[in-house]
Each structure stands twice: as C-alpha cells, then as structure tokens.
Design a protein around this motif. Structure first.
Motif, PDB file in Angstrom:
ATOM      1  N   ARG A  56     -42.828 -34.412  34.015  1.00 17.44           N
ATOM      2  CA  ARG A  56     -42.516 -33.882  35.354  1.00 17.44           C
ATOM      3  C   ARG A  56     -41.877 -32.492  35.275  1.00 17.44           C
ATOM      4  N   VAL A  57     -41.725 -31.996  34.043  1.00 19.91           N
ATOM      5  CA  VAL A  57     -41.138 -30.652  33.866  1.00 19.91           C
ATOM      6  C   VAL A  57     -42.264 -29.636  33.824  1.00 19.91           C
ATOM      7  N   ARG A  58     -42.163 -28.590  34.664  1.00 20.12           N
ATOM      8  CA  ARG A  58     -43.191 -27.558  34.647  1.00 20.12           C
ATOM      9  C   ARG A  58     -42.839 -26.472  33.638  1.00 20.12           C
ATOM     10  N   ARG A  59     -41.615 -25.984  33.715  1.00 16.10           N
ATOM     11  CA  ARG A  59     -41.193 -24.896  32.824  1.00 16.10           C
ATOM     12  C   ARG A  59     -39.724 -25.039  32.486  1.00 16.10           C
ATOM     13  N   ILE A  60     -39.385 -24.460  31.351  1.00 14.62           N
ATOM     14  CA  ILE A  60     -37.973 -24.254  31.036  1.00 14.62           C
ATOM     15  C   ILE A  60     -37.752 -22.751  31.119  1.00 14.62           C
ATOM     16  N   ILE A  61     -36.691 -22.359  31.789  1.00 15.00           N
ATOM     17  CA  ILE A  61     -36.408 -20.926  31.908  1.00 15.00           C
ATOM     18  C   ILE A  61     -35.130 -20.615  31.165  1.00 15.00           C
ATOM     19  N   LEU A  62     -35.310 -19.902  30.053  1.00 11.28           N
ATOM     20  CA  LEU A  62     -34.172 -19.499  29.214  1.00 11.28           C
ATOM     21  C   LEU A  62     -33.645 -18.181  29.760  1.00 11.28           C
ATOM     22  N   THR A  63     -32.385 -18.150  30.111  1.00 15.46           N
ATOM     23  CA  THR A  63     -31.825 -16.882  30.589  1.00 15.46           C
ATOM     24  C   THR A  63     -31.107 -16.173  29.440  1.00 15.46           C
TER      25      THR A  63
ATOM     26  N   ILE B 280     -38.718 -16.592  29.326  1.00 13.07           N
ATOM     27  CA  ILE B 280     -37.437 -15.908  29.100  1.00 13.07           C
ATOM     28  C   ILE B 280     -37.198 -14.926  30.241  1.00 13.07           C
ATOM     29  N   VAL B 281     -36.025 -15.006  30.837  1.00 10.17           N
ATOM     30  CA  VAL B 281     -35.688 -14.144  31.971  1.00 10.17           C
ATOM     31  C   VAL B 281     -34.355 -13.463  31.684  1.00 10.17           C
ATOM     32  N   VAL B 282     -34.313 -12.158  31.905  1.00 14.09           N
ATOM     33  CA  VAL B 282     -33.044 -11.444  31.735  1.00 14.09           C
ATOM     34  C   VAL B 282     -32.207 -11.648  33.003  1.00 14.09           C
TER      35      VAL B 282
ATOM     36  N   PRO C  42     -37.947  -9.439  30.561  1.00  9.94           N
ATOM     37  CA  PRO C  42     -37.547  -8.653  29.387  1.00  9.94           C
ATOM     38  C   PRO C  42     -38.601  -7.610  29.038  1.00  9.94           C
ATOM     39  N   ASP C  43     -38.178  -6.531  28.411  1.00 13.53           N
ATOM     40  CA  ASP C  43     -39.101  -5.446  28.055  1.00 13.53           C
ATOM     41  C   ASP C  43     -39.634  -5.685  26.634  1.00 13.53           C
ATOM     42  N   PRO C  44     -40.935  -6.031  26.511  1.00 18.61           N
ATOM     43  CA  PRO C  44     -41.470  -6.361  25.185  1.00 18.61           C
ATOM     44  C   PRO C  44     -41.578  -5.145  24.266  1.00 18.61           C
ATOM     45  N   VAL C  45     -41.560  -3.944  24.824  1.00 14.61           N
ATOM     46  CA  VAL C  45     -41.702  -2.745  23.987  1.00 14.61           C
ATOM     47  C   VAL C  45     -40.379  -2.424  23.302  1.00 14.61           C
TER      48      VAL C  45
ATOM     49  N   LEU D  64     -38.794 -10.391  20.526  1.00 15.57           N
ATOM     50  CA  LEU D  64     -39.224 -11.508  21.379  1.00 15.57           C
ATOM     51  C   LEU D  64     -40.662 -11.907  21.067  1.00 15.57           C
ATOM     52  N   ARG D  65     -41.518 -10.878  20.898  1.00 14.32           N
ATOM     53  CA  ARG D  65     -42.927 -11.162  20.576  1.00 14.32           C
ATOM     54  C   ARG D  65     -43.032 -11.811  19.196  1.00 14.32           C
ATOM     55  N   LEU D  66     -42.293 -11.266  18.230  1.00 14.44           N
ATOM     56  CA  LEU D  66     -42.350 -11.810  16.864  1.00 14.44           C
ATOM     57  C   LEU D  66     -41.947 -13.285  16.851  1.00 14.44           C
ATOM     58  N   ALA D  67     -40.917 -13.610  17.611  1.00 11.41           N
ATOM     59  CA  ALA D  67     -40.441 -15.004  17.623  1.00 11.41           C
ATOM     60  C   ALA D  67     -41.461 -15.913  18.301  1.00 11.41           C
TER      61      ALA D  67
END
Ligand code: NDP
Length: 393
Positions: free
Chosen positions: A164-171, A235-237, A297-300, A305-308
């Motif tokens: 029943r979980v759609r997403r987890i949002i890590l702040t 992931i959300v800042v 978040p800014d991937p550049v 973040l991308r590597l992980a």
C-alpha cells in the motif's frame, strides 16, 4: 532496567545517546562504552555512567585508558577484537555509532548476539546490507534505525502493508553548498564543508552531507531497511530539516515525521521503543517556523546522488565500492590532499575501474572494501601529484 552498550560513545551520536541515558539512570544501566582513542572523553563517560567496561580500538591508547580509570572498578580493553567482543556482550540495547566501515564487524557481532541493535552507523548497511539483514533474521535481533530519516520512515511506515506504499520520500537539507554555483564549490574549505547549516555531526558525515553522498548512502540504507525498490524512493531537498522523511500511500495520504534537528529525538525513539520517552527538546513552534520549502536536488552539482543510485540499482559489490572509495576520498579531503569536487570524481573513477562479483560473506565484503580503498587511495595520490605538478608549472 535496560542494559546498554554504546559503540562509538565519544562521537556525536554517542554523546547524544549518553545525554539521554544519563537523564534516566533508573531506566538504563551501561554495560560498555567504546571509542577509537579519545581516552579523556571515554573514561569520563565510563566513570559518570558507572560502566562495567571501556574499550579503545587503538591498542596504543590502552595505557592511557588504564591510567584514566585507575582507582575505579571499570575494566579496560583495547583492539579490534575487543570491540567485537564488546558488541557481542549481549546488552539489551546496543547503539552502533562507530563511523564508517570500521563498524561493520562490531555491528555483525552485536546482531549475531541478538537484542536490539540501533543503527546510526550507515556504512555497514550500505556495504553489506543483505548479509547484515540475514544475520538479524537468523539471530532474531531487532534492528532499529537511528538515522533521522530512516527513523522517520520507520515511524510512518505500515510495515504490515508494504504493497500500500507508493513512495518513500527522503528529505535532506541539501547541505551548506545547496545554493553555491559549481565554480565556487571548487574552492570549498574543510571548515566550510563541516559547518552544516542545521545539524551538528561528526566530520565524515558532515562532508557527506555537503557532497550529498550522505543522501545517496541513505537511499541505499532505506532500500535495504524497508525492502523498497530504488525507483520508489525519491530524494527531496527540504532546507529547514523539520520533516525528516515521508511515506506516500496509494490512497494519496502522505505521512511525515516532524521534529527538531537534534539526533536525541530519533535516538530517544529507539531507546524507548515501542514506548516513548521525554527529551529535553522544545516542541516545534510551527508558527515561528512559518514555512517549509521543498526542491529537487541538483544532479550536476551533486553527482554523488547519481553514483549512489546507480550502485543501488546495479547491486552486488557496487555499494561496498562506492562506500569504501567515498571514505578514502572524504579522509583525503579532510586532510587537505584533494579538493571538494574531487571526492565524487574519485568515487566515480573507483567504481569505473573495479567490478568484482557480488560478495556473499562478510569476509568477501571486507576484501572488496580493502581493494576499493587501495584503488581510491591510488587515485588520491595521482590527484595530489598532478596538482603539485600544476603548481610547479
Ligand atoms: P563521529 O566521528 O562524531 O564519532 C565516531 C565514533 O567512532 C567515535 O566514538 C570514534 O572514536 C569512533 N571510531 C572512529 N574510528 C573508529 C575505529 N576505527 N574503530 C572503532 N571506533 C572508531 O561520528 P558521528 O557520531 O557523527 O557518526 C557515527 C555514525 O553515525 C556514522 O556512520 C554516521 O554516518 C552516522 N550518523 C551520524 C549522525 C550524526 O548526527 N552525527 C546522524 C545519522 C547517522 P574517537 O572519538 O576515539 O575517535
């Protein structure tokens, strides 16, 4: 009365844990405290809490520890094996707060013994998540997350209904450089990188927060702990660090845990769980706070973040390599040998040049960790030599 052992008692998380325990001496009895070599802090805490045992990982620090504990009946010990043995003493509640993969064997020792093991130390879960979780299943140990984000998810997640979980949002706060242009980030100093805007933490995790590798490690940690695929973890800042993470359900309800940016809140949750205990924190003043901001978040500027995420998606040995290379690169940055932006570059290069088969034992993880460290250290040396040559030219 709960018996308690704190692995990494002299660090930032260890100190917060001691603060809570010392407020309720009738509720908690300290079995053992460990450190690497901060003898004055370790001995003082052991004496204040009347611990049975104090242990330093660095054997050269044992004479100083013995001297500091002279006249008390607190036992002293030293060495890596002594730390593992301490973890396996069988405390009801063990805080794993050693920094880095140095905590891997002690975490495993605590888990294999059973009881409640509280994970602040995220690197072992990143490097050896499946092995750690399988060991917990075998021993019946209860794993509780102290990392504020994972503790928030744990509080919001209905584990009986994962479908029943759609997403987890890590702040994440975005760290001290969230608004800096990349040109300015090239010349970041150590003092700037460890000065986190919202949290007071140890040096390594502070740098991880500044590169946002911390959020990457937490992404992997969340996928492991809550058995959620990477594409369902966002992931959300959130610059105020008031919402510590959220769970989004299929009916459109989103549950969040809010609290002050102080590790004593999630640690207290794990100390009292499934009960609650009081902390000295003031309640949040939402009106004074006024607003909560969220942004992508800014991937550049934050390639970690991308590597992980790639390491999580590829699985196998990739997260262990990511973590090991990051530990080496962060240590090199902290000692002034490489620039801030080189941290993620070194992690990326190490991942690109090393691709062993998936490890299925703890020893295999540690062998991969050692090889990845050697490769990353080589890359650090090459960077240092190149920058010295640049200066000479
Ligand atoms: P610190 O650097 O403040 O403390 C680290 C602790 O580990 C110290 O007690 C240190 O001893 C000990 N230690 C260091 N190296 C070794 C070693 N080789 N063997 C045994 N013990 C060692 O770290 P933090 O408290 O900031 O972080 C600890 C862990 O918790 C990390 O994994 C971090 O990612 C995680 N975490 C931390 C948060 C925070 O707010 N600080 C939040 C969430 C997670 P000594 O003092 O003698 O060097």
């Amino acid at each position: 009365m709960k018996t308690v052992t704190i692995l990494g008692a002299t660090g930032s998380v260890g100190t917060s844990t001691l603060d809570l325990i010392e407020r309720e001496p009738e509720r908690f009895r300290v079995l053992a405290l460990t450190a690497n070599c901060d003898v004055p802090k370790l001995a003082a805490a052991a004496i204040r809490t009347r611990a049975e045992l104090a242990v330093v990982a660095d054997e050269t620090c044992l004479p100083a520890l013995r001297e500091a504990l002279h006249g008390t009946n607190i036992r002293a010990a030293a060495g890596k094996q002594a730390i593992d043995d301490t973890a396996a003493m069988g405390a009801d509640w063990t805080m794993a707060a050693i920094v880095g993969c140095a905590g891997l064997r002690p975490v495993m020792a605590a888990i294999e013994r059973g009881g409640t093991v509280v994970l602040a130390n995220k690197e072992p879960l990143v490097a050896a998540g499946d092995i750690i979780l399988a060991a917990a299943k075998r021993s019946g140990a209860t794993l509780l997350p102290a990392d504020s984000e994972h503790n928030a998810i744990f509080q919001c997640l209905d584990a009986t209904r994962p479908d029943r979980v759609r997403r987890i949002i890590l702040t994440g706060s975005g760290g001290p450089f969230r608004d800096w242009p990349i040109e300015r980030m090239r010349s970041v100093t150590v003092a700037q990188a460890v000065a986190h805007p919202n949290w007071s933490m140890g040096a390594k995790i502070s740098v991880d927060s500044a590169t946002m590798m911390n959020k990457g490690l937490e992404l992997i940690e969340a996928a492991r702990l809550f058995a959620v695929e990477s594409n369902r973890i966002e992931i959300v800042v959130h610059r105020q660090s008031v919402i510590h993470s959220m769970v989004d359900y299929i009916d459109g309800s989103m549950l969040a845990q809010l609290g002050p940016s102080d590790m004593r809140v999630p640690i207290a949750h794990t100390l009292a769980w499934p009960d609650r205990m009081a902390t000295p924190m003031q309640p949040l003043d939402l009106v004074a706070l006024g607003r909560l901001d969220f942004e992508a978040p800014d991937p550049v500027r934050f390639p970690a973040l991308r590597l992980a995420r790639e390491a999580l998606d590829a699985g196998g040995a990739r997260p262990a390599i990511l973590n090991a290379a990051n530990e080496v690169a962060v240590a090199a940055f902290l000692s002034g040998r490489i620039g801030f932006l080189e941290i993620a570059a070194i992690v990326g290069d190490t991942l690109a040049c090393y691709d062993p088969p998936a490890p299925d034992t703890l020893d295999a993880v540690l062998a991969i960790d050692a090889e990845a460290r050697a490769l990353a250290a080589e890359r650090v040396r090459a960077t240092t030599t190149a920058s010295v040559e640049d200066r000479v030219v």
